[in-house]
Design a protein around this motif. Structure first.
Motif, PDB file in Angstrom:
ATOM      1  N   GLY A  65       0.820  -1.204   0.000  1.00 55.75           N
ATOM      2  CA  GLY A  65       0.000   0.000   0.000  1.00 55.75           C
ATOM      3  C   GLY A  65       0.853   1.252   0.000  1.00 55.75           C
ATOM      4  N   GLU A  66       0.214   2.389   0.126  1.00 53.99           N
ATOM      5  CA  GLU A  66       0.922   3.669   0.068  1.00 53.99           C
ATOM      6  C   GLU A  66       0.485   4.593   1.196  1.00 53.99           C
ATOM      7  OE1 GLU A  66       1.961   5.251  -4.285  1.00 53.99           O
ATOM      8  OE2 GLU A  66      -0.190   4.948  -4.000  1.00 53.99           O
ATOM      9  N   VAL A  67       1.440   5.416   1.638  1.00 56.04           N
ATOM     10  CA  VAL A  67       1.133   6.533   2.535  1.00 56.04           C
ATOM     11  C   VAL A  67       1.595   7.801   1.828  1.00 56.04           C
ATOM     12  CG1 VAL A  67       1.447   7.574   4.795  1.00 56.04           C
ATOM     13  CG2 VAL A  67       1.482   5.078   4.567  1.00 56.04           C
ATOM     14  N   ILE A  68       0.657   8.673   1.523  1.00 56.81           N
ATOM     15  CA  ILE A  68       0.968   9.942   0.854  1.00 56.81           C
ATOM     16  C   ILE A  68       0.917  11.051   1.890  1.00 56.81           C
ATOM     17  CG2 ILE A  68       0.368  11.514  -1.021  1.00 56.81           C
ATOM     18  CD1 ILE A  68       1.186   8.699  -1.933  1.00 56.81           C
ATOM     19  N   PHE A  69       2.011  11.782   2.013  1.00 57.98           N
ATOM     20  CA  PHE A  69       2.080  12.893   2.959  1.00 57.98           C
ATOM     21  C   PHE A  69       2.379  14.181   2.200  1.00 57.98           C
ATOM     22  CE2 PHE A  69       4.915  15.538   5.711  1.00 57.98           C
ATOM     23  CZ  PHE A  69       3.924  16.004   6.567  1.00 57.98           C
ATOM     24  N   ASP A  70       1.455  15.113   2.268  1.00 60.50           N
ATOM     25  CA  ASP A  70       1.614  16.411   1.613  1.00 60.50           C
ATOM     26  C   ASP A  70       1.938  16.247   0.124  1.00 60.50           C
ATOM     27  OD1 ASP A  70       1.464  19.157   1.635  1.00 60.50           O
ATOM     28  OD2 ASP A  70       3.505  19.461   2.371  1.00 60.50           O
ATOM     29  N   GLY A  71       1.231  15.301  -0.521  1.00 58.97           N
ATOM     30  CA  GLY A  71       1.341  15.116  -1.959  1.00 58.97           C
ATOM     31  C   GLY A  71       2.494  14.249  -2.432  1.00 58.97           C
ATOM     32  N   LYS A  72       3.224  13.639  -1.491  1.00 59.05           N
ATOM     33  CA  LYS A  72       4.404  12.857  -1.849  1.00 59.05           C
ATOM     34  C   LYS A  72       4.428  11.560  -1.055  1.00 59.05           C
ATOM     35  CE  LYS A  72       9.479  13.525  -1.609  1.00 59.05           C
ATOM     36  NZ  LYS A  72      10.522  14.533  -1.263  1.00 59.05           N
ATOM     37  N   ASN A  73       4.844  10.468  -1.711  1.00 58.10           N
ATOM     38  CA  ASN A  73       4.930   9.188  -1.017  1.00 58.10           C
ATOM     39  C   ASN A  73       5.880   9.310   0.177  1.00 58.10           C
ATOM     40  OD1 ASN A  73       5.789   6.403  -0.316  1.00 58.10           O
ATOM     41  ND2 ASN A  73       4.558   5.850  -2.112  1.00 58.10           N
ATOM     42  N   LEU A  74       5.424   8.834   1.324  1.00 55.78           N
ATOM     43  CA  LEU A  74       6.195   8.995   2.551  1.00 55.78           C
ATOM     44  C   LEU A  74       7.587   8.386   2.438  1.00 55.78           C
ATOM     45  CD1 LEU A  74       5.503  10.236   5.378  1.00 55.78           C
ATOM     46  CD2 LEU A  74       5.146   7.900   6.168  1.00 55.78           C
ATOM     47  N   GLN A  75       7.717   7.300   1.694  1.00 57.77           N
ATOM     48  CA  GLN A  75       9.008   6.620   1.587  1.00 57.77           C
ATOM     49  C   GLN A  75       9.999   7.369   0.699  1.00 57.77           C
ATOM     50  OE1 GLN A  75       8.986   2.305   1.215  1.00 57.77           O
ATOM     51  NE2 GLN A  75       6.824   2.231   1.790  1.00 57.77           N
ATOM     52  N   GLU A  76       9.541   8.422   0.024  1.00 56.67           N
ATOM     53  CA  GLU A  76      10.444   9.229  -0.793  1.00 56.67           C
ATOM     54  C   GLU A  76      11.142  10.312   0.018  1.00 56.67           C
ATOM     55  OE1 GLU A  76       8.310  10.770  -4.115  1.00 56.67           O
ATOM     56  OE2 GLU A  76       7.631   8.794  -4.810  1.00 56.67           O
ATOM     57  N   TYR A  77      10.685  10.517   1.265  1.00 54.31           N
ATOM     58  CA  TYR A  77      11.316  11.519   2.126  1.00 54.31           C
ATOM     59  C   TYR A  77      12.559  10.931   2.793  1.00 54.31           C
ATOM     60  CZ  TYR A  77       7.087  14.486   2.013  1.00 54.31           C
ATOM     61  OH  TYR A  77       6.041  15.288   1.635  1.00 54.31           O
ATOM     62  N   GLU A  78      13.589  11.759   2.964  1.00 49.67           N
ATOM     63  CA  GLU A  78      14.705  11.390   3.824  1.00 49.67           C
ATOM     64  C   GLU A  78      14.235  11.461   5.278  1.00 49.67           C
ATOM     65  OE1 GLU A  78      17.652  10.369   2.902  1.00 49.67           O
ATOM     66  OE2 GLU A  78      17.343  10.657   0.734  1.00 49.67           O
ATOM     67  N   MET A  79      14.788  10.605   6.142  1.00 51.09           N
ATOM     68  CA  MET A  79      14.343  10.569   7.532  1.00 51.09           C
ATOM     69  C   MET A  79      14.583  11.906   8.234  1.00 51.09           C
ATOM     70  SD  MET A  79      12.781   7.813   7.976  1.00 51.09           S
ATOM     71  CE  MET A  79      12.548   7.888   9.753  1.00 51.09           C
ATOM     72  N   GLY A  80      15.690  12.570   7.917  1.00 52.94           N
ATOM     73  CA  GLY A  80      15.941  13.876   8.513  1.00 52.94           C
ATOM     74  C   GLY A  80      14.897  14.899   8.103  1.00 52.94           C
ATOM     75  N   GLU A  81      14.465  14.837   6.847  1.00 58.39           N
ATOM     76  CA  GLU A  81      13.432  15.740   6.360  1.00 58.39           C
ATOM     77  C   GLU A  81      12.112  15.459   7.076  1.00 58.39           C
ATOM     78  OE1 GLU A  81      11.450  17.141   2.087  1.00 58.39           O
ATOM     79  OE2 GLU A  81      12.619  15.278   2.218  1.00 58.39           O
ATOM     80  N   LEU A  82      11.803  14.179   7.270  1.00 60.60           N
ATOM     81  CA  LEU A  82      10.566  13.825   7.970  1.00 60.60           C
ATOM     82  C   LEU A  82      10.581  14.322   9.408  1.00 60.60           C
ATOM     83  CD1 LEU A  82       9.461  10.216   6.949  1.00 60.60           C
ATOM     84  CD2 LEU A  82       8.303  12.388   6.513  1.00 60.60           C
ATOM     85  N   ALA A  83      11.740  14.273  10.050  1.00 54.88           N
ATOM     86  CA  ALA A  83      11.839  14.709  11.447  1.00 54.88           C
ATOM     87  C   ALA A  83      11.462  16.176  11.604  1.00 54.88           C
ATOM     88  CB  ALA A  83      13.251  14.469  11.975  1.00 54.88           C
ATOM     89  N   SER A  84      11.694  16.968  10.563  1.00 56.36           N
ATOM     90  CA  SER A  84      11.348  18.391  10.623  1.00 56.36           C
ATOM     91  C   SER A  84       9.900  18.650  10.217  1.00 56.36           C
ATOM     92  CB  SER A  84      12.285  19.200   9.726  1.00 56.36           C
ATOM     93  OG  SER A  84      12.077  18.874   8.349  1.00 56.36           O
ATOM     94  N   LYS A  85       9.237  17.636   9.659  1.00 52.39           N
ATOM     95  CA  LYS A  85       7.865  17.796   9.197  1.00 52.39           C
ATOM     96  C   LYS A  85       6.847  17.073  10.078  1.00 52.39           C
ATOM     97  CE  LYS A  85       8.937  18.431   4.277  1.00 52.39           C
ATOM     98  NZ  LYS A  85       8.244  19.733   4.131  1.00 52.39           N
ATOM     99  N   ILE A  86       7.244  15.921  10.637  1.00 57.71           N
ATOM    100  CA  ILE A  86       6.345  15.120  11.462  1.00 57.71           C
ATOM    101  C   ILE A  86       7.024  14.841  12.795  1.00 57.71           C
ATOM    102  CG2 ILE A  86       4.972  13.012  11.654  1.00 57.71           C
ATOM    103  CD1 ILE A  86       5.094  12.729   8.626  1.00 57.71           C
TER     104      ILE A  86
END
Length: 281
Positions: A65-86
């Protein structure tokens, strides 16, 4: 398109025979407060870990399945980038405090230091967050010498200072007394007033009824109900699925059964108080 979209998400932990969450699809809007409910083992924490990106990145296992966060697949984010967003607040603050610094101020500043934020900005942001979370008086204390409630507020501050748009909060009051619980929910209310998107796992149903906008109910890893809080929490049948209900809901049902004209959808103490005043007129 929602702020967060889960599309047929299924996840199985390594070595597990059965999935912990199964075929979950849901949409969450920016700026809303969502509570995730369900019995122990229903998949609540697993869903939180998926939303934060810890699954499958850290836990491995098998996910579809997929998780889309703010228009982008969650797995396409770097973990450091996610830490600043979530931002993620754990059930046990002891697991969140890094121990990299020996003061509360240093602990809160640590994440900003890792992101290379200039020192004057760090000072300003940490001071503001300590004031917001009412822990300025703990500034020079060792985080590991604090009470559980104080540690939880430090954990919130260390996430808030990074200024994420979304917070995933897993049972933050499970080990706290009523006074400390109130202090933590004061912080959560401030986050809501700031327009943050909040996803909360919490067993104190009166607080869920008071603060949430929408509710998701899990059973055996499946999403069985989702919707506006009055609609979901007034369903007394949820008790058959391992979900506790606010005492106000149970009282309203008992009063209806005794013949009193209590309107449907009452879930908070304030709503019940207003209804009783109207009946007495």
């Amino acid at each position: 398109m929602g702020y967060i979209e889960l599309k047929n998400v299924t996840y199985t932990y390594p070595l597990a025979e059965e999935p912990s969450v199964r075929d979950i699809s849901a949409v969450m809007e920016r700026g809303k407060f969502y509570s995730i409910l369900g019995a122990n083992g229903s998949g609540k924490t697993t869903l939180c870990n998926i939303l934060r990106g810890f699954i499958p990145n850290f836990y491995q296992g098998e996910m579809s399945g997929e998780v889309i966060f703010d228009g982008k697949n969650l797995q396409e984010y770097e973990m450091g980038e996610l830490a600043s967003k979530i931002g993620y607040v754990f059930q046990n603050p002891f697991n969140q405090i890094t121990g990299a610094r020996d003061t509360v101020y240093g602990e809160i500043a640590y994440g900003l230091e890792n992101f290379g934020v200039p020192v004057p900005e760090i000072r300003d942001r940490v001071d503001q967050i300590m004031e917001l979370t009412n822990i300025t008086y703990l500034r020079d204390k060792n985080p590991f010498e604090l009470s559980g409630g104080q540690q939880q507020r430090v954990a919130f501050a260390s996430v808030l200072v990074l200024e994420p748009d979304m917070f995933v909060i897993d049972e933050p009051t499970s080990q706290l007394d009523p006074r400390e619980t109130e202090a933590v929910f004061d912080i959560i209310l401030k986050m809501k007033e700031m327009g943050k998107t909040i996803v909360l796992v919490e067993h104190k149903m009166e607080l869920v009824a008071q603060y949430s906008d929408e509710v998701l109910v899990l059973e055996d890893g499946r999403l069985i109900r989702a919707g506006e809080k009055h609609e979901i929490l007034s369903e007394t049948g949820l008790q058959e699925h391992g979900v506790m209900l606010p005492q106000t809901v149970l009282l309203a049902e008992k009063m209806r059964n005794s013949g009193l004209k209590i309107k449907d959808g009452i879930i908070t103490e304030d709503e019940m108080r207003e209804q009783l005043v109207n009946i007495g007129r």
